[in-house]
Design an enzyme around this catalytic site. Structure first.
Site, PDB file in Angstrom:
ATOM      1  N   SER A  31      -0.327   0.929  15.360  1.00  0.00           N
ATOM      2  CA  SER A  31      -1.669   0.388  15.538  1.00  0.00           C
ATOM      3  C   SER A  31      -1.877  -0.123  16.960  1.00  0.00           C
ATOM      4  CB  SER A  31      -1.898  -0.780  14.574  1.00  0.00           C
ATOM      5  OG  SER A  31      -1.890  -0.338  13.244  1.00  0.00           O
ATOM      6  N   HIS A  62      -5.876   3.593  14.669  1.00  0.00           N
ATOM      7  CA  HIS A  62      -5.180   4.879  14.520  1.00  0.00           C
ATOM      8  C   HIS A  62      -6.208   5.992  14.692  1.00  0.00           C
ATOM      9  CE1 HIS A  62      -1.305   3.358  12.716  1.00  0.00           C
ATOM     10  NE2 HIS A  62      -2.080   2.302  12.595  1.00  0.00           N
ATOM     11  N   HIS A  84      -0.118   5.295   5.829  1.00  0.00           N
ATOM     12  CA  HIS A  84       0.506   4.142   5.188  1.00  0.00           C
ATOM     13  C   HIS A  84       0.498   4.283   3.670  1.00  0.00           C
ATOM     14  CE1 HIS A  84      -0.938   2.666   9.116  1.00  0.00           C
ATOM     15  NE2 HIS A  84       0.085   1.840   9.081  1.00  0.00           N
ATOM     16  N   TYR A  86       0.024   1.894   1.676  1.00  0.00           N
ATOM     17  CA  TYR A  86      -1.052   1.078   1.111  1.00  0.00           C
ATOM     18  C   TYR A  86      -2.412   1.780   1.144  1.00  0.00           C
ATOM     19  CZ  TYR A  86      -2.330  -0.362   5.926  1.00  0.00           C
ATOM     20  OH  TYR A  86      -2.699  -0.390   7.256  1.00  0.00           O
ATOM     21  N   GLU A  87      -2.528   2.866   1.910  1.00  0.00           N
ATOM     22  CA  GLU A  87      -3.767   3.640   1.901  1.00  0.00           C
ATOM     23  C   GLU A  87      -3.863   4.539   0.667  1.00  0.00           C
ATOM     24  OE1 GLU A  87      -5.051   5.188   5.991  1.00  0.00           O
ATOM     25  OE2 GLU A  87      -2.885   4.928   6.208  1.00  0.00           O
ATOM     26  N   ALA A 114       2.844  -2.134  15.110  1.00  0.00           N
ATOM     27  CA  ALA A 114       2.371  -3.491  15.351  1.00  0.00           C
ATOM     28  C   ALA A 114       2.942  -4.368  14.249  1.00  0.00           C
ATOM     29  CB  ALA A 114       0.846  -3.530  15.328  1.00  0.00           C
ATOM     30  N   MET A 202       4.006  -3.065   7.927  1.00  0.00           N
ATOM     31  CA  MET A 202       3.676  -2.283   6.745  1.00  0.00           C
ATOM     32  C   MET A 202       3.986  -0.798   6.930  1.00  0.00           C
ATOM     33  SD  MET A 202       0.020  -4.150   6.010  1.00  0.00           S
ATOM     34  CE  MET A 202      -0.086  -5.954   6.091  1.00  0.00           C
ATOM     35  N   SER A 203       4.969  -0.481   7.750  1.00  0.00           N
ATOM     36  CA  SER A 203       5.316   0.921   8.009  1.00  0.00           C
ATOM     37  C   SER A 203       6.770   0.987   8.453  1.00  0.00           C
ATOM     38  CB  SER A 203       4.396   1.493   9.102  1.00  0.00           C
ATOM     39  OG  SER A 203       4.619   0.832  10.329  1.00  0.00           O
ATOM     40  N   ASN A 226       0.736 -10.547  16.459  1.00  0.00           N
ATOM     41  CA  ASN A 226       0.274 -11.825  15.906  1.00  0.00           C
ATOM     42  C   ASN A 226       1.473 -12.597  15.383  1.00  0.00           C
ATOM     43  OD1 ASN A 226      -0.209  -9.531  13.684  1.00  0.00           O
ATOM     44  ND2 ASN A 226       0.359 -11.430  12.626  1.00  0.00           N
ATOM     45  N   HIS A 238      -7.246  -8.923  12.432  1.00  0.00           N
ATOM     46  CA  HIS A 238      -6.782  -7.619  12.909  1.00  0.00           C
ATOM     47  C   HIS A 238      -7.159  -7.376  14.367  1.00  0.00           C
ATOM     48  CE1 HIS A 238      -5.131  -3.630  12.262  1.00  0.00           C
ATOM     49  NE2 HIS A 238      -6.171  -3.128  12.892  1.00  0.00           N
TER      50      HIS A 238
END
Length: 263
Positions: A31, A62, A84, A86-87, A114, A202-203, A226, A238
């Site tokens: 990201s 992305h 991802h 989660y998608e 990220a 998350m990846s 962050n 985000h």
């Protein structure tokens, strides 16, 4: 090791559309890190939605393009956007870039992401070389559940050495893989810190595990965009990802360029 049938079909399509038959390196851009594609010499790209059998990416930051070109004379491909879990993508789909890198006979895979900092010694904008991964309560698909056969530690040592040679200071540590898409709670972050993890994202973990299974040498870099929940007394947003990536995009590009050439 056998790859999914559709990978050969995708590779054939790409070669028919001016991609090389073999490459030196594949890069997965996390990201906000897609600007690396602007540093590629003689770049050529195809949007994901034009590649038969390719999934689409829906996440901010992305772009959803597959690039090819050269970096320091080395032929590469770069994925500007990933898929991802989660998608809604199955885990087998999240590792498609790894399969395609292997199909193109890549000598190395460079994965970026990220991430939120759990380690309170880290700060926004830090680049962290991943030397281990931690999966918490995650179900994995058979294709990405094989033993993690190689140690990222020696690779992390070499990445840090290369970074130092170009005047970049980088952290190293453990990446915790969480499914997402929600940020973690303050209580979870406190627990993760006790477990010894340094950043959370998350990846990346499925990609590294699949690269291990395929015996494809890999290095991974997290950009701290962050501080994780509870580290600072502020709401997670985000937009921080974009700001942090913008602040370090040149350093990130320099490091990846050197890794392609020297790793």
């Amino acid at each position: 090791m056998k790859l999914p049938d559709k990978i050969d079909q995708i590779k054939s399509y790409l070669i028919q559309n001016d991609f090389p038959e073999e490459i030196e390196a594949a890069i997965i851009l996390g990201s906000g890190l897609g600007d690396f594609s602007t540093t590629i010499d003689e770049p050529f790209s195809i949007p994901y939605n034009q590649i038969p059998g390719f999934p689409h990416t829906t996440v901010t930051g992305h772009s959803g393009e597959l690039f090819t070109g050269t970096t320091k004379g080395h032929k590469i491909i770069a994925f500007s956007g990933r898929f991802h879990h989660y998608e809604g993508h199955p885990l087998e789909t999240t590792v498609l870039p790894v399969h395609l890198a292997k199909a193109f006979n890549a000598k190395k895979l460079i994965v970026s992401n990220a991430a939120g900092a759990i380690n309170t010694r880290f700060k926004v904008g830090d680049l962290m070389v991943i030397d281990d991964v931690f999966r918490i309560f995650q179900k994995v698909a058979p294709a990405v559940s094989q033993p993690y056969r190689y140690n990222l530690g020696p690779v992390a040592d070499k990445v840090r050495s290369i970074a130092a040679s170009i005047g970049l200071e980088v952290q190293r540590g453990t990446y915790l893989y969480a499914k997402g898409p929600s940020y973690e709670t303050k209580a979870e972050i406190r627990a993760f810190r006790v477990m010894g993890t340094d950043v959370v994202g998350m990846s990346t973990a499925p990609e590294l595990i699949e690269a291990s299974r395929l015996e494809l040498p890999a290095a991974a870099i997290s950009l701290v965009t962050n501080m994780a929940a509870g580290v600072l007394n502020q709401k997670l947003d985000h937009s921080e990802v974009k700001a942090a990536a913008e602040s370090r995009k040149d350093d990130f590009a320099k490091l990846v360029t050197e890794l392609i050439d020297r790793l």
